[in-house]
Design an enzyme around this catalytic site. Structure first.
Site, PDB file in Angstrom:
ATOM      1  N   HIS A 285      13.941  82.622  30.947  1.00 32.20           N
ATOM      2  CA  HIS A 285      15.287  82.266  30.494  1.00 32.20           C
ATOM      3  C   HIS A 285      15.358  82.347  28.961  1.00 32.20           C
ATOM      4  O   HIS A 285      16.275  82.961  28.394  1.00 32.20           O
ATOM      5  CB  HIS A 285      15.600  80.850  30.988  1.00 32.20           C
ATOM      6  CG  HIS A 285      16.930  80.321  30.574  1.00 32.20           C
ATOM      7  ND1 HIS A 285      17.977  80.168  31.456  1.00 32.20           N
ATOM      8  CD2 HIS A 285      17.386  79.874  29.373  1.00 32.20           C
ATOM      9  CE1 HIS A 285      19.016  79.662  30.811  1.00 32.20           C
ATOM     10  NE2 HIS A 285      18.683  79.475  29.547  1.00 32.20           N
ATOM     11  N   GLU A 286      14.378  81.736  28.286  1.00 28.67           N
ATOM     12  CA  GLU A 286      14.384  81.728  26.823  1.00 28.67           C
ATOM     13  C   GLU A 286      14.072  83.103  26.251  1.00 28.67           C
ATOM     14  O   GLU A 286      14.583  83.474  25.186  1.00 28.67           O
ATOM     15  CB  GLU A 286      13.379  80.694  26.301  1.00 28.67           C
ATOM     16  CG  GLU A 286      13.721  79.254  26.642  1.00 28.67           C
ATOM     17  CD  GLU A 286      15.093  78.841  26.117  1.00 28.67           C
ATOM     18  OE1 GLU A 286      15.504  79.361  25.047  1.00 28.67           O
ATOM     19  OE2 GLU A 286      15.762  78.038  26.779  1.00 28.67           O
TER      20      GLU A 286
ATOM     21  N   HIS B 133      17.243  85.015  25.851  1.00 27.62           N
ATOM     22  CA  HIS B 133      17.941  84.667  24.606  1.00 27.62           C
ATOM     23  C   HIS B 133      17.309  85.387  23.417  1.00 27.62           C
ATOM     24  O   HIS B 133      17.993  85.956  22.571  1.00 27.62           O
ATOM     25  CB  HIS B 133      17.859  83.159  24.356  1.00 27.62           C
ATOM     26  CG  HIS B 133      18.675  82.329  25.288  1.00 27.62           C
ATOM     27  ND1 HIS B 133      20.019  82.546  25.511  1.00 27.62           N
ATOM     28  CD2 HIS B 133      18.338  81.244  26.036  1.00 27.62           C
ATOM     29  CE1 HIS B 133      20.476  81.642  26.369  1.00 27.62           C
ATOM     30  NE2 HIS B 133      19.476  80.847  26.701  1.00 27.62           N
TER      31      HIS B 133
ATOM     32  N   ASP C 278      23.261  75.776  27.320  1.00 32.55           N
ATOM     33  CA  ASP C 278      23.918  77.011  26.890  1.00 32.55           C
ATOM     34  C   ASP C 278      25.433  76.936  27.067  1.00 32.55           C
ATOM     35  O   ASP C 278      26.188  77.511  26.283  1.00 32.55           O
ATOM     36  CB  ASP C 278      23.366  78.200  27.682  1.00 32.55           C
ATOM     37  CG  ASP C 278      21.891  78.443  27.392  1.00 32.55           C
ATOM     38  OD1 ASP C 278      21.477  78.305  26.232  1.00 32.55           O
ATOM     39  OD2 ASP C 278      21.141  78.763  28.343  1.00 32.55           O
TER      40      ASP C 278
END
Length: 383
Positions: A75-76, A79, A173
Site C-alpha cells: 500500500h505504501e 504511494h 488517505d
C-alpha cells in the site's frame, strides 16, 4: 520530513529506506494471538471445513499478522512510486502498529496531485483484494484448503485495509482526499482543520467502540488516529506561520563561532560560556560545520589542548537570512541537525537557528496574527 524515532531500517525500495517501528514488533505477537484465537471462526467464514487447517493456531495467527503488514507495505509502496514518478521526494516508508506512512519531503502543491497520490494506496489494496478474491474462487472446491484459507484471508485483509484508509479523516488517505477537495475553496489551513476534525471524531468513535467491546487493539488504533490528526494539523499550521517569517526574524544573532583551528579546550570553554549544546564552526568567518558539547566532553580533559576543532566537528546546515523559516526547518529536519548556521549575503556567519528560536518566533508570529485578524484567526485567502 525526517525518520521517525524508534524505527529500524530493514530494506529499501528505489532508494527509499523501509523502516519498521518498534511498536510493530510489539503488535505482531498481539495480533498473532488475536488472529490465532479467532482461527476457527475465520476458517468457517472462508468455507474451510473444521480441522482442515494443519499447524498451530498461533502459527497461523503470526502468518496472518505478517501478511497484513506486507499488505500495508505494498500500500505504501504505491504511494511512494506515484510520488517518485511525479517528481516528489520520499525520505522513507515506516511500518507502524496501525499501518504505514510514506514520509514525503513536502505535500504536493496541487490539490489534485495530493488527491491522486492518496487514492493510489487504497486502490492498490482493493485491487489486491479483488485479485486474491478471484484466486480464492478459482481454488474453491479443489480441496486445497490451506491455500484457499490463505488467499481468502489476505483478500479480506486488503479489502479492510483499503476501506479503512478511505475513511474521510486524517491520518487516513481519505482525509487527504477530503483536504484536497476542500483546499481550492477553503485554503490549505482551513481544509486541514476540517480533515483533522473528522480524524478526531473517528478517533472518539474507535475509542468508544474499543471500550464497549473491550478490544485493546481498537483503543490503540483510536489513539494513533487521534495523534495523526493532531500532528497533521499542527504541521500545516506551523508551515503556514513559518512561511511568512524570514530566518532573520527567528535566529539568535551570533557573529562569531568556534574557529576551525582552535583547540577542543577552547571549544569546550566556548560551549560552557554560551550555555549551549553546540556552536557553529567557522573558517574566516564562514560556517563549515558544528561542534557539540558531547564531542568536547568525549575528549579527556587533559588532552583537549592537543586536539583541534576540525578533528571533532560535524556536518552542519546553513540557512540564508532572507529565506523563510519553514524552508530552513525542513532542511534541518531532513539532515537531522538541530541547529542551522545563518549566513548573510556574503556568506559570513550572522546567527544560529534552533528549535527554541523557532518556537519563540512562532509564538510572536501567532500573537501578531491574532492582533491583526481579531476573532476567527487565522484567515486564509482561498485559491
Amino acid at each position: 520530513m525526517r525518520a521517525r524515532p524508534g524505527a529500524l531500517q530493514v530494506g529499501s525500495f528505489r532508494g527509499v529506506p523501509i523502516r519498521v517501528h518498534v511498536s510493530l514488533l510489539v503488535a505482531l505477537p498481539l495480533l498473532a494471538l488475536s488472529f490465532g484465537g479467532a482461527l476457527q471462526q475465520a476458517a468457517e467464514t472462508a468455507d474451510v471445513p473444521p480441522g482442515a487447517l494443519s499447524g498451530h493456531p498461533w502459527a497461523w495467527g503470526l502468518a496472518v499478522a505478517v501478511g497484513l503488514f506486507l499488505s500495508v507495505l505494498l500500500h505504501e509502496m504505491a504511494h511512494t512510486l506515484y510520488a517518485l514518478r511525479h517528481g516528489g521526494e520520499v525520505h522513507g516508508i515506516t511500518l507502524m502498529i496501525v499501518g504505514g506512512v510514506s514520509e514525503l519531503a513536502e505535500v504536493p502543491k496541487r490539490p489534485r496531485d495530493e488527491a491522486v497520490m492518496a487514492l493510489v494506496g487504497p486502490l492498490t489494496s482493493l485491487g489486491l483484494a479483488a485479485f486474491l478474491g478471484a484466486l480464492t474462487w478459482l481454488v474453491h472446491g479443489l480441496g486445497m484448503f490451506q491455500v484457499q484459507f490463505a488467499l481468502f484471508t489476505l483478500a479480506m485483509l486488503n479489502a479492510v485495509l483499503g476501506g479503512f484508509n478511505l475513511l474521510p479523516a486524517f491520518p487516513m488517505d481519505g482525509g487527504r482526499i477530503v483536504r484536497a477537495a476542500l483546499t481550492p475553496r477553503l485554503g490549505l489551513l482551513r481544509a486541514t482543520r476540517v480533515a483533522a476534525g473528522l480524524g478526531r471524531m473517528f478517533a472518539v468513535l474507535f475509542g468508544v467502540w474499543g471500550l464497549v467491546t473491550l478490544n485493546p487493539f481498537t483503543l490503540v488504533v483510536a489513539f494513533f488516529v487521534l495523534m495523526g490528526a493532531e500532528g497533521e494539523s499542527r504541521q500545516v499550521r506551523m508551515k503556514a506561520l513559518l512561511e511568512r517569517v524570514n530566518v532573520e526574524a527567528l535566529m539568535t544573532p551570533r557573529m562569531v563561532g568556534v574557529d576551525l583551528d582552535l583547540s577542543m579546550q577552547d571549544a569546550h570553554w566556548a560551549l560552557r560560556h554560551e550555555h549551549v549544546s553546540m556552536l557553529p564552526v567557522t573558517s574566516a568567518g564562514r560556517p563549515v560545520g558544528r561542534v557539540t558539547w558531547a564531542a568536547a566532553q568525549a575528549v579527556p580533559e587533559a588532552q583537549r589542548g592537543g586536539y583541534v576543532v576540525r578533528d571533532a566537528m560535524e556536518d552542519g546546515v546553513v540557512a540564508d537570512l532572507r529565506e523563510d523559516g519553514w524552508a530552513a526547518l525542513r532542511r534541518m529536519a531532513e539532515a537531522r541537525v538541530p541547529m542551522a548556521a545563518v549566513v548573510d549575503e556574503e556568506g559570513l556567519l550572522a546567527g544560529t537557528l534552533d528549535w527554541n528560536d523557532i518556537q519563540r518566533g512562532m509564538a510572536r508570529a501567532e500573537e501578531a496574527e491574532r492582533q491583526r485578524s481579531g476573532p476567527g484567526w487565522p484567515r486564509e485567502r482561498t485559491a
